[in-house]
Design a protein around this motif. Structure first.
Motif, PDB file in Angstrom:
ATOM      1  N   THR A   9      15.058 -13.139  -4.399  1.00  0.00           N
ATOM      2  CA  THR A   9      14.487 -12.096  -3.557  1.00  0.00           C
ATOM      3  C   THR A   9      13.571 -12.677  -2.495  1.00  0.00           C
ATOM      4  O   THR A   9      13.343 -12.062  -1.482  1.00  0.00           O
ATOM      5  N   SER A  10      13.054 -13.894  -2.707  1.00  0.00           N
ATOM      6  CA  SER A  10      12.135 -14.460  -1.726  1.00  0.00           C
ATOM      7  C   SER A  10      12.822 -14.672  -0.391  1.00  0.00           C
ATOM      8  O   SER A  10      12.237 -14.440   0.658  1.00  0.00           O
ATOM      9  N   SER A  11      14.089 -15.089  -0.380  1.00  0.00           N
ATOM     10  CA  SER A  11      14.813 -15.275   0.876  1.00  0.00           C
ATOM     11  C   SER A  11      14.977 -13.952   1.596  1.00  0.00           C
ATOM     12  O   SER A  11      14.847 -13.876   2.809  1.00  0.00           O
ATOM     13  N   GLU A  12      15.263 -12.894   0.829  1.00  0.00           N
ATOM     14  CA  GLU A  12      15.427 -11.580   1.446  1.00  0.00           C
ATOM     15  C   GLU A  12      14.102 -11.079   1.992  1.00  0.00           C
ATOM     16  O   GLU A  12      14.055 -10.467   3.058  1.00  0.00           O
ATOM     17  N   GLU A  13      12.993 -11.326   1.261  1.00  0.00           N
ATOM     18  CA  GLU A  13      11.687 -10.871   1.723  1.00  0.00           C
ATOM     19  C   GLU A  13      11.267 -11.602   2.998  1.00  0.00           C
ATOM     20  O   GLU A  13      10.694 -11.024   3.890  1.00  0.00           O
ATOM     21  N   VAL A  14      11.535 -12.918   3.064  1.00  0.00           N
ATOM     22  CA  VAL A  14      11.175 -13.676   4.255  1.00  0.00           C
ATOM     23  C   VAL A  14      11.998 -13.192   5.435  1.00  0.00           C
ATOM     24  O   VAL A  14      11.536 -13.151   6.553  1.00  0.00           O
ATOM     25  N   ALA A  15      13.261 -12.794   5.189  1.00  0.00           N
ATOM     26  CA  ALA A  15      14.130 -12.320   6.257  1.00  0.00           C
ATOM     27  C   ALA A  15      13.561 -11.047   6.882  1.00  0.00           C
ATOM     28  O   ALA A  15      13.773 -10.798   8.054  1.00  0.00           O
ATOM     29  N   GLN A  16      12.843 -10.234   6.120  1.00  0.00           N
ATOM     30  CA  GLN A  16      12.227  -9.028   6.658  1.00  0.00           C
ATOM     31  C   GLN A  16      10.950  -9.421   7.384  1.00  0.00           C
ATOM     32  O   GLN A  16      10.085 -10.076   6.819  1.00  0.00           O
ATOM     33  N   ILE A  17      10.844  -9.015   8.633  1.00  0.00           N
ATOM     34  CA  ILE A  17       9.657  -9.349   9.424  1.00  0.00           C
ATOM     35  C   ILE A  17       8.786  -8.109   9.536  1.00  0.00           C
ATOM     36  O   ILE A  17       9.200  -7.082  10.072  1.00  0.00           O
ATOM     37  N   HIS A  18       7.567  -8.217   9.012  1.00  0.00           N
ATOM     38  CA  HIS A  18       6.614  -7.115   9.061  1.00  0.00           C
ATOM     39  C   HIS A  18       5.835  -7.173  10.365  1.00  0.00           C
ATOM     40  O   HIS A  18       5.666  -8.236  10.955  1.00  0.00           O
ATOM     41  N   LYS A  19       5.346  -6.048  10.787  1.00  0.00           N
ATOM     42  CA  LYS A  19       4.596  -5.954  12.044  1.00  0.00           C
ATOM     43  C   LYS A  19       3.095  -5.983  11.768  1.00  0.00           C
ATOM     44  O   LYS A  19       2.653  -5.626  10.684  1.00  0.00           O
ATOM     45  N   PRO A  20       2.312  -6.397  12.763  1.00  0.00           N
ATOM     46  CA  PRO A  20       0.855  -6.329  12.610  1.00  0.00           C
ATOM     47  C   PRO A  20       0.424  -4.907  12.241  1.00  0.00           C
ATOM     48  O   PRO A  20       0.974  -3.927  12.744  1.00  0.00           O
ATOM     49  N   GLY A  21      -0.531  -4.821  11.345  1.00  0.00           N
ATOM     50  CA  GLY A  21      -1.011  -3.519  10.880  1.00  0.00           C
ATOM     51  C   GLY A  21      -0.392  -3.095   9.564  1.00  0.00           C
ATOM     52  O   GLY A  21      -0.940  -2.249   8.861  1.00  0.00           O
TER      53      GLY A  21
ATOM     54  N   THR B 192       0.511  -3.513   5.666  1.00  0.00           N
ATOM     55  CA  THR B 192      -0.041  -4.194   4.500  1.00  0.00           C
ATOM     56  C   THR B 192       1.100  -4.505   3.544  1.00  0.00           C
ATOM     57  O   THR B 192       1.873  -3.616   3.200  1.00  0.00           O
ATOM     58  N   VAL B 193       1.185  -5.779   3.153  1.00  0.00           N
ATOM     59  CA  VAL B 193       2.278  -6.237   2.297  1.00  0.00           C
ATOM     60  C   VAL B 193       1.676  -6.932   1.082  1.00  0.00           C
ATOM     61  O   VAL B 193       0.725  -7.703   1.204  1.00  0.00           O
ATOM     62  N   LYS B 194       2.242  -6.661  -0.095  1.00  0.00           N
ATOM     63  CA  LYS B 194       1.763  -7.284  -1.328  1.00  0.00           C
ATOM     64  C   LYS B 194       2.493  -8.601  -1.542  1.00  0.00           C
ATOM     65  O   LYS B 194       3.710  -8.686  -1.413  1.00  0.00           O
ATOM     66  N   LEU B 195       1.713  -9.637  -1.847  1.00  0.00           N
ATOM     67  CA  LEU B 195       2.241 -10.955  -2.189  1.00  0.00           C
ATOM     68  C   LEU B 195       1.514 -11.418  -3.441  1.00  0.00           C
ATOM     69  O   LEU B 195       0.313 -11.727  -3.379  1.00  0.00           O
ATOM     70  N   GLY B 196       2.205 -11.438  -4.568  1.00  0.00           N
ATOM     71  CA  GLY B 196       1.546 -11.772  -5.827  1.00  0.00           C
ATOM     72  C   GLY B 196       0.432 -10.776  -6.096  1.00  0.00           C
ATOM     73  O   GLY B 196       0.656  -9.567  -6.093  1.00  0.00           O
ATOM     74  N   ASN B 197      -0.781 -11.260  -6.283  1.00  0.00           N
ATOM     75  CA  ASN B 197      -1.942 -10.398  -6.540  1.00  0.00           C
ATOM     76  C   ASN B 197      -2.790 -10.182  -5.294  1.00  0.00           C
ATOM     77  O   ASN B 197      -3.983  -9.906  -5.402  1.00  0.00           O
ATOM     78  N   TRP B 198      -2.172 -10.337  -4.128  1.00  0.00           N
ATOM     79  CA  TRP B 198      -2.881 -10.149  -2.867  1.00  0.00           C
ATOM     80  C   TRP B 198      -2.193  -9.090  -2.028  1.00  0.00           C
ATOM     81  O   TRP B 198      -0.969  -8.985  -2.023  1.00  0.00           O
ATOM     82  N   GLU B 199      -2.981  -8.300  -1.316  1.00  0.00           N
ATOM     83  CA  GLU B 199      -2.470  -7.442  -0.256  1.00  0.00           C
ATOM     84  C   GLU B 199      -2.892  -8.087   1.049  1.00  0.00           C
ATOM     85  O   GLU B 199      -4.073  -8.406   1.236  1.00  0.00           O
ATOM     86  N   ILE B 200      -1.934  -8.306   1.950  1.00  0.00           N
ATOM     87  CA  ILE B 200      -2.193  -9.023   3.203  1.00  0.00           C
ATOM     88  C   ILE B 200      -1.833  -8.127   4.375  1.00  0.00           C
ATOM     89  O   ILE B 200      -0.763  -7.527   4.399  1.00  0.00           O
ATOM     90  N   THR B 201      -2.751  -8.052   5.342  1.00  0.00           N
ATOM     91  CA  THR B 201      -2.509  -7.320   6.576  1.00  0.00           C
ATOM     92  C   THR B 201      -2.826  -8.237   7.747  1.00  0.00           C
ATOM     93  O   THR B 201      -3.962  -8.722   7.864  1.00  0.00           O
TER      94      THR B 201
END
Length: 190
Positions: A46-58, A60-69
């Motif tokens: 799933t990591s390859s599929e997640e990297v393929a998705q490009i999120h936009k600024p603003g 919030t995406v969860k990565l492990g135990n972190w939420e990153i914006t």
């Protein structure tokens, strides 16, 4: 000895059959495994599929135990530091400064972008096509997110800095990837 040879041959055949290639015009592919000829996505990863998705600024995406914006990004010639100091990239480079908010959603305290990291720690890279740039730690800068330790449910907004060659140091040209073990998330910078 013969049984061992037969078992080894059987294992090799099983491994080889899992590596088969389906022709591009085959009707056996599912939407989740279809890719262009220039990209390969593993169905089991799933990591390859997640990297393929490009999120936009603003976002919030969860990565492990972190939420990153990723809030914003800009290219600058210098960064003002604490106590009348300034950080400057080497000649011919600019700093790409990514304003980011991180939140620890774990039940324990954790460190974001530790200087000495293990495989399960968050890492970050900026990408320009196939080129990859590592972040620059601004030692003793209050807003630098490197080595930020947060208690559970705490968050911090700060900067992550990359030294990039001046002629490509334009946020529109770059993506940032946060990874943690086999997981990864990708953001555009505009």
């Amino acid at each position: 000895k013969r049984k061992l040879s037969i078992l080894l041959a059987f294992a090799i055949v099983c491994c080889m059959s899992g590596c088969g290639v389906t022709p591009a015009n085959s009707n056996n592919t599912t939407p989740s495994s279809q890719t262009s000829s220039s990209e390969t996505v593993s169905e089991s990863s799933t990591s390859s599929e997640e990297v393929a998705q490009i999120h936009k600024p603003g976002e919030t995406v969860k990565l492990g135990n972190w939420e990153i914006t990723v809030n914003s990004a800009e290219a600058v010639d210098k960064i003002d530091g604490n106590y009348n100091t300034a950080f400057k990239p080497s000649e011919g480079n600019k700093y790409v400064v990514i304003n980011t908010t991180v939140k620890n959603v774990d039940t324990n305290s954790d460190t974001f972008l530790p200087s000495i990291s293990m495989s399960k720690d968050v890492k970050v890279k900026v990408h320009y096509g196939e080129y990859e740039f590592s972040s620059t730690s601004l030692l003793a800068h209050n807003d630098d997110l490197h080595d930020t330790t947060l208690n559970p449910l705490s968050s911090k907004t700060g900067i992550i800095v990359f030294s990039v060659v001046s002629n490509i140091a334009v946020p529109e040209n770059l993506n940032v990837t946060f990874s943690m073990g086999k997981e990864a998330v990708n953001f555009s910078l505009v």
